[in-house]
Design an enzyme around this catalytic site. Structure first.
Site, PDB file in Angstrom:
ATOM      1  N   CYS A  59      38.939  40.526  44.602  1.00 12.39           N
ATOM      2  CA  CYS A  59      37.968  39.732  45.345  1.00 12.39           C
ATOM      3  C   CYS A  59      36.851  40.654  45.826  1.00 12.39           C
ATOM      4  CB  CYS A  59      38.648  39.052  46.528  1.00 12.39           C
ATOM      5  SG  CYS A  59      37.482  38.172  47.600  1.00 12.39           S
TER       6      CYS A  59
ATOM      7  N   ASP B 131      43.294  39.616  42.527  1.00 12.95           N
ATOM      8  CA  ASP B 131      43.369  38.245  42.016  1.00 12.95           C
ATOM      9  C   ASP B 131      44.056  38.306  40.657  1.00 12.95           C
ATOM     10  OD1 ASP B 131      42.033  36.787  44.070  1.00 12.95           O
ATOM     11  OD2 ASP B 131      40.131  37.581  43.351  1.00 12.95           O
TER      12      ASP B 131
END
Length: 140
Positions: free
Chosen positions: A51, A58
């Site tokens: 992120c 992620d």
């Protein structure tokens, strides 16, 4: 029709069969069936980026499907390409579209679709689908 891969198809490949590091280079080899529309799908459950706001990882199931024209995507180069995003701060929507753009630039396929199913974050999962169709080509 020749049943084995001809040596000239291997001559452009620089990553396959060698130790390598993450790379943004996508390699291809010739499509020996350019007269036929067929779908190639490459999938991984191990795609990661981070992120850009929090730096948290992620994770995504990534599916790349395409109808080749003159070229086929070599899988090790794709693995190293996807690995290059491991520490990249990038939003889900952006990375999915960048991957599509890079695959299209490398292959010039008749059609391509990248689907990224990102893991749940804050109770919400995100799926991004980005699609390309070569101008003038229509799916049969």
């Amino acid at each position: 029709m020749q049943k084995s891969t001809p040596p000239e198809d291997l001559s452009r490949l620089t990553l396959l069969g060698r130790e390598a590091k993450p790379s943004r280079k996508l390699e291809t080899f010739p499509n020996r069936h350019p007269d036929r529309d067929y779908i190639v799908t490459m999938e991984t459950a191990e795609f990661t980026c981070v992120c850009p706001m929090t730096g948290q990882p992620d994770f995504a199931d990534l599916h790349i499907s395409y109808i080749p024209d003159a070229s086929i995507l070599e899988s090790k180069s794709l693995k190293l390409y996807l690995w290059s995003y491991r520490n990249e701060g990038i939003f889900h929507e952006h990375v999915t579209n960048v991957i599509l753009e890079d695959v299209v630039a490398a292959l010039s396929p008749r059609w391509c679709k990248v689907t990224a199913n990102f893991g749940v974050r804050g109770g919400i999962s995100i799926t991004v689908e980005a699609e390309y169709k070569k101008p003038g080509w229509s799916k049969p």
